[in-house]
Design an enzyme around this catalytic site. Structure first.
Site, PDB file in Angstrom:
ATOM      1  N   HIS A   1       0.843  -1.194   0.000  1.00  0.00           N
ATOM      2  CA  HIS A   1       0.000   0.000   0.000  1.00  0.00           C
ATOM      3  C   HIS A   1       0.877   1.242   0.000  1.00  0.00           C
ATOM      4  O   HIS A   1       2.084   1.166   0.152  1.00  0.00           O
ATOM      5  CB  HIS A   1      -0.976   0.012   1.192  1.00  0.00           C
ATOM      6  CG  HIS A   1      -0.347   0.197   2.529  1.00  0.00           C
ATOM      7  ND1 HIS A   1      -1.060   0.606   3.625  1.00  0.00           N
ATOM      8  CD2 HIS A   1       0.913   0.035   2.986  1.00  0.00           C
ATOM      9  CE1 HIS A   1      -0.274   0.689   4.672  1.00  0.00           C
ATOM     10  NE2 HIS A   1       0.925   0.339   4.312  1.00  0.00           N
TER      11      HIS A   1
ATOM     12  N   CYS B   1       6.209   5.768   4.196  1.00  0.00           N
ATOM     13  CA  CYS B   1       4.966   5.079   3.820  1.00  0.00           C
ATOM     14  C   CYS B   1       4.257   5.753   2.648  1.00  0.00           C
ATOM     15  O   CYS B   1       3.322   5.192   2.087  1.00  0.00           O
ATOM     16  CB  CYS B   1       4.027   4.981   5.017  1.00  0.00           C
ATOM     17  SG  CYS B   1       4.671   3.943   6.337  1.00  0.00           S
TER      18      CYS B   1
ATOM     19  N   HIS C   1       4.863   0.120  -0.684  1.00  0.00           N
ATOM     20  CA  HIS C   1       5.673  -0.697   0.218  1.00  0.00           C
ATOM     21  C   HIS C   1       4.748  -1.766   0.779  1.00  0.00           C
ATOM     22  O   HIS C   1       3.525  -1.654   0.684  1.00  0.00           O
ATOM     23  CB  HIS C   1       6.301   0.146   1.338  1.00  0.00           C
ATOM     24  CG  HIS C   1       5.303   0.659   2.322  1.00  0.00           C
ATOM     25  ND1 HIS C   1       4.481   1.741   2.053  1.00  0.00           N
ATOM     26  CD2 HIS C   1       4.976   0.231   3.559  1.00  0.00           C
ATOM     27  CE1 HIS C   1       3.698   1.964   3.092  1.00  0.00           C
ATOM     28  NE2 HIS C   1       3.973   1.052   4.024  1.00  0.00           N
TER      29      HIS C   1
ATOM     30  N   HIS D   1       3.662  -5.032   3.730  1.00  0.00           N
ATOM     31  CA  HIS D   1       3.655  -5.519   5.111  1.00  0.00           C
ATOM     32  C   HIS D   1       3.238  -6.976   5.125  1.00  0.00           C
ATOM     33  O   HIS D   1       2.484  -7.438   4.262  1.00  0.00           O
ATOM     34  CB  HIS D   1       2.639  -4.738   5.967  1.00  0.00           C
ATOM     35  CG  HIS D   1       3.009  -3.319   6.179  1.00  0.00           C
ATOM     36  ND1 HIS D   1       3.928  -2.921   7.123  1.00  0.00           N
ATOM     37  CD2 HIS D   1       2.572  -2.189   5.569  1.00  0.00           C
ATOM     38  CE1 HIS D   1       4.041  -1.603   7.083  1.00  0.00           C
ATOM     39  NE2 HIS D   1       3.232  -1.137   6.143  1.00  0.00           N
TER      40      HIS D   1
ATOM     41  N   ASP E   1      -4.756 -10.786   0.194  1.00  0.00           N
ATOM     42  CA  ASP E   1      -3.419 -11.377   0.148  1.00  0.00           C
ATOM     43  C   ASP E   1      -2.729 -11.158  -1.195  1.00  0.00           C
ATOM     44  O   ASP E   1      -3.298 -11.428  -2.255  1.00  0.00           O
ATOM     45  CB  ASP E   1      -3.487 -12.872   0.451  1.00  0.00           C
ATOM     46  CG  ASP E   1      -2.117 -13.472   0.721  1.00  0.00           C
ATOM     47  OD1 ASP E   1      -1.268 -12.792   1.337  1.00  0.00           O
ATOM     48  OD2 ASP E   1      -1.896 -14.631   0.322  1.00  0.00           O
ATOM     49  N   HIS E   2      -1.497 -10.666  -1.115  1.00  0.00           N
ATOM     50  CA  HIS E   2      -0.657 -10.377  -2.275  1.00  0.00           C
ATOM     51  C   HIS E   2      -1.331  -9.394  -3.243  1.00  0.00           C
ATOM     52  O   HIS E   2      -1.243  -9.544  -4.467  1.00  0.00           O
ATOM     53  CB  HIS E   2      -0.230 -11.663  -2.990  1.00  0.00           C
ATOM     54  CG  HIS E   2       0.822 -12.394  -2.232  1.00  0.00           C
ATOM     55  ND1 HIS E   2       0.524 -13.251  -1.195  1.00  0.00           N
ATOM     56  CD2 HIS E   2       2.166 -12.370  -2.320  1.00  0.00           C
ATOM     57  CE1 HIS E   2       1.646 -13.731  -0.694  1.00  0.00           C
ATOM     58  NE2 HIS E   2       2.660 -13.210  -1.363  1.00  0.00           N
TER      59      HIS E   2
ATOM     60  N   GLU F   1       0.303  -4.492  11.873  1.00  0.00           N
ATOM     61  CA  GLU F   1       1.006  -4.067  10.667  1.00  0.00           C
ATOM     62  C   GLU F   1       2.487  -4.422  10.792  1.00  0.00           C
ATOM     63  O   GLU F   1       3.148  -4.740   9.805  1.00  0.00           O
ATOM     64  CB  GLU F   1       0.823  -2.572  10.456  1.00  0.00           C
ATOM     65  CG  GLU F   1       1.300  -2.096   9.117  1.00  0.00           C
ATOM     66  CD  GLU F   1       0.886  -0.666   8.843  1.00  0.00           C
ATOM     67  OE1 GLU F   1       0.047  -0.463   7.947  1.00  0.00           O
ATOM     68  OE2 GLU F   1       1.385   0.238   9.539  1.00  0.00           O
TER      69      GLU F   1
END
Length: 137
Positions: free
Chosen positions: A17, A36, A42, A44, A82-83, A127
């Site tokens: 994100h 960020c 980037h 997490h 996810d991903h 996070e």
């Protein structure tokens, strides 16, 4: 006597994100969001805890069948996030910044219709190992 019990399911997902406000210039975004706000995003490794609280059912002894809870999380959260790039791939973040706070609220809203109204639902989202949010607070 209150027999309310909380059950928990832990899951994880990976997502990218970017935190930024479209109305601000890059300098302001960097000042507020730091690294960020990287325009190249980037990622997490999110850790998710879903808590369901209620009274155990007389016939099963379950507050909620954990397999059912696991399947709901897989279907409505993991497969959805996810991903993925939260800013680009997730419609819920079209107009809101995908902060941990907002991600937790979105996850809650995705799961709430599938958990009995008699049960309390709470989302805790990590996070990083040291930074987490909880909704509702």
């Amino acid at each position: 006597m209150n027999k309310r019990v909380a059950v928990f399911r832990k899951e994880h997902f990976n997502a990218a994100h970017r935190l930024y406000n479209r109305q601000w210039d890059d300098a302001t975004n960097f000042r507020v969001f730091g690294k960020c706000s990287n325009p190249h995003y980037h990622g997490h490794n999110y850790e998710l805890e879903v808590r369901v609280t209620g009274e155990p059912q007389a016939d099963t002894g379950f507050v909620m069948d954990m397999k059912v809870l696991s399947d709901l999380i897989q279907q409505y959260v993991i497969e959805h996030f996810d991903h993925k790039n939260l800013n680009l791939d997730i419609p819920e973040f079209k107009d809101i910044n995908p902060t941990a706070e907002n991600i937790a609220v979105v996850i809650y809203n995705l799961l709430r219709p599938h958990v009995s109204e008699k049960q309390e639902l709470r989302i805790r989202l990590y996070e990083t190992p040291r930074n987490f949010v909880e909704y509702p607070a």
